[in-house]
Design an enzyme around this catalytic site. Structure first.
Site, PDB file in Angstrom:
ATOM      1  N   GLY A  33       6.262  -3.731  -4.511  1.00  0.00           N
ATOM      2  CA  GLY A  33       5.585  -2.727  -4.160  1.00  0.00           C
ATOM      3  C   GLY A  33       4.400  -3.053  -3.073  1.00  0.00           C
ATOM      4  N   ASN A  34       3.441  -2.174  -2.680  1.00  0.00           N
ATOM      5  CA  ASN A  34       2.418  -2.466  -1.956  1.00  0.00           C
ATOM      6  C   ASN A  34       1.199  -1.923  -2.551  1.00  0.00           C
ATOM      7  OD1 ASN A  34       2.010   0.246  -0.945  1.00  0.00           O
ATOM      8  ND2 ASN A  34       3.996   0.052  -0.517  1.00  0.00           N
ATOM      9  N   ARG A  35       0.121  -2.131  -1.751  1.00  0.00           N
ATOM     10  CA  ARG A  35      -1.410  -1.821  -2.395  1.00  0.00           C
ATOM     11  C   ARG A  35      -1.759  -0.585  -1.913  1.00  0.00           C
ATOM     12  NH1 ARG A  35      -4.928  -5.683   0.008  1.00  0.00           N
ATOM     13  NH2 ARG A  35      -6.544  -4.799  -1.305  1.00  0.00           N
ATOM     14  N   SER A  36      -1.050   0.239  -1.470  1.00  0.00           N
ATOM     15  CA  SER A  36      -1.306   1.949  -1.089  1.00  0.00           C
ATOM     16  C   SER A  36      -1.640   2.593  -2.473  1.00  0.00           C
ATOM     17  CB  SER A  36      -0.400   2.530  -0.370  1.00  0.00           C
ATOM     18  OG  SER A  36      -0.790   3.837  -0.036  1.00  0.00           O
TER      19      SER A  36
END
Ligand code: CTP
Ligand code: CA
Length: 231
Positions: A33-36
């Site tokens: 995933g990512n931190r958005s």
């Protein structure tokens, strides 16, 4: 910015916003995933709603509450987001791709939880490219639909940041690009943002402030262009 809401300059417009960050499963319990957080995209959806638009929000793993009054489509992976936004974009006046889309996904998803192997000292994952959703929309016929992309860059130098943005605008066939610097402490999950909005003519506006005020400033650039597009 009460005057912007009072103007209702997006009344009758169909707006599609993607927000959040995609997750690409590795196995039933893990993902890449990512931190958005989805805050900026959700703010744009809320701002467009306040200005009178009919808003479809394609939401990928939001860490904030989804706004009321929007048609909500929840997705998780890049491929799901692509299917949802492509369907919603047909006939829309405006598409804003604020979601952080995973560039790669695991080549295979394990049906069972991946276990450590006795004695191994590492694990190599094979990833494959996800489709570029914005470029797909930009390169397909989209008469009457304004396409707004985002560019997240860790580049510190302002000129180089804008050059990267201009390159993405061109490569993706978007009409406008909202460029913002991200990093360990900038951009993600924060309540404030600092962006530069660029078009083919160059820098159109700069906005600093809460993600809601930045959302309205983006729509201030967008609204007159919608009027030109479809009077
Ligand atoms: N985007 C997309 N599909 C992807 C990747 C990105 O539609 N597979 C969209 C994002 O939603 C954003 C824009 O493209 O609106 C720019 O995303 P960004 O990650 O900054 O750019 P990339 O083209 O992926 O380039 P980079 O290699 O710098 O990540
Ligand atoms: Ca990317």
């Amino acid at each position: 910015r009460a005057e912007a809401s009072a103007r209702r300059d997006l009344a009758g417009r169909r707006v599609v916003v993607t927000a959040g960050g995609t997750r690409e499963p590795l196995d039933p319990v893990r993902f890449l995933g990512n931190r958005s957080s989805g805050k900026q995209g959700v703010a744009i959806a809320e701002a467009a709603r306040a200005r009178g638009a009919h808003v479809t929000l394609v939401a990928a793993n939001l860490e904030v509450a989804s706004p009321g009054g929007c048609d909500l489509r929840e997705v998780s992976t890049a491929l799901e987001l692509q299917a949802a936004v492509t369907e919603a974009a047909a006939g829309a006046d405006l598409v804003v791709m604020a979601a952080a889309v995973a560039d790669y996904r695991p080549a295979a998803v394990s049906e069972s939880k991946i276990k450590k192997q006795p004695g191994d000292d590492g694990l190599t994952l094979e990833l494959v490219r996800n489709p570029d959703i914005l470029a797909g929309l930009g390169h397909a016929p989209h008469d009457g639909t304004l396409l707004v992309g985002f560019a997240a860059e860790t580049e510190a130098d302002d000129d180089r940041l804008l050059a990267l943005g201009a390159g993405k605008l061109e490569a993706k066939g978007a009409d406008l690009l909202v460029v913002n610097r991200v990093g360990w402490t900038e951009g993600f999950a924060r309540d404030d943002n600092r962006v530069v909005i660029i078009g083919n003519e160059g820098v159109l506006a700069r906005a600093v402030g809460s993600k809601m005020s930045v959302a309205h400033e983006i729509l201030d650039v967008v609204a007159p262009r919608l009027r030109e597009l479809r009077a």
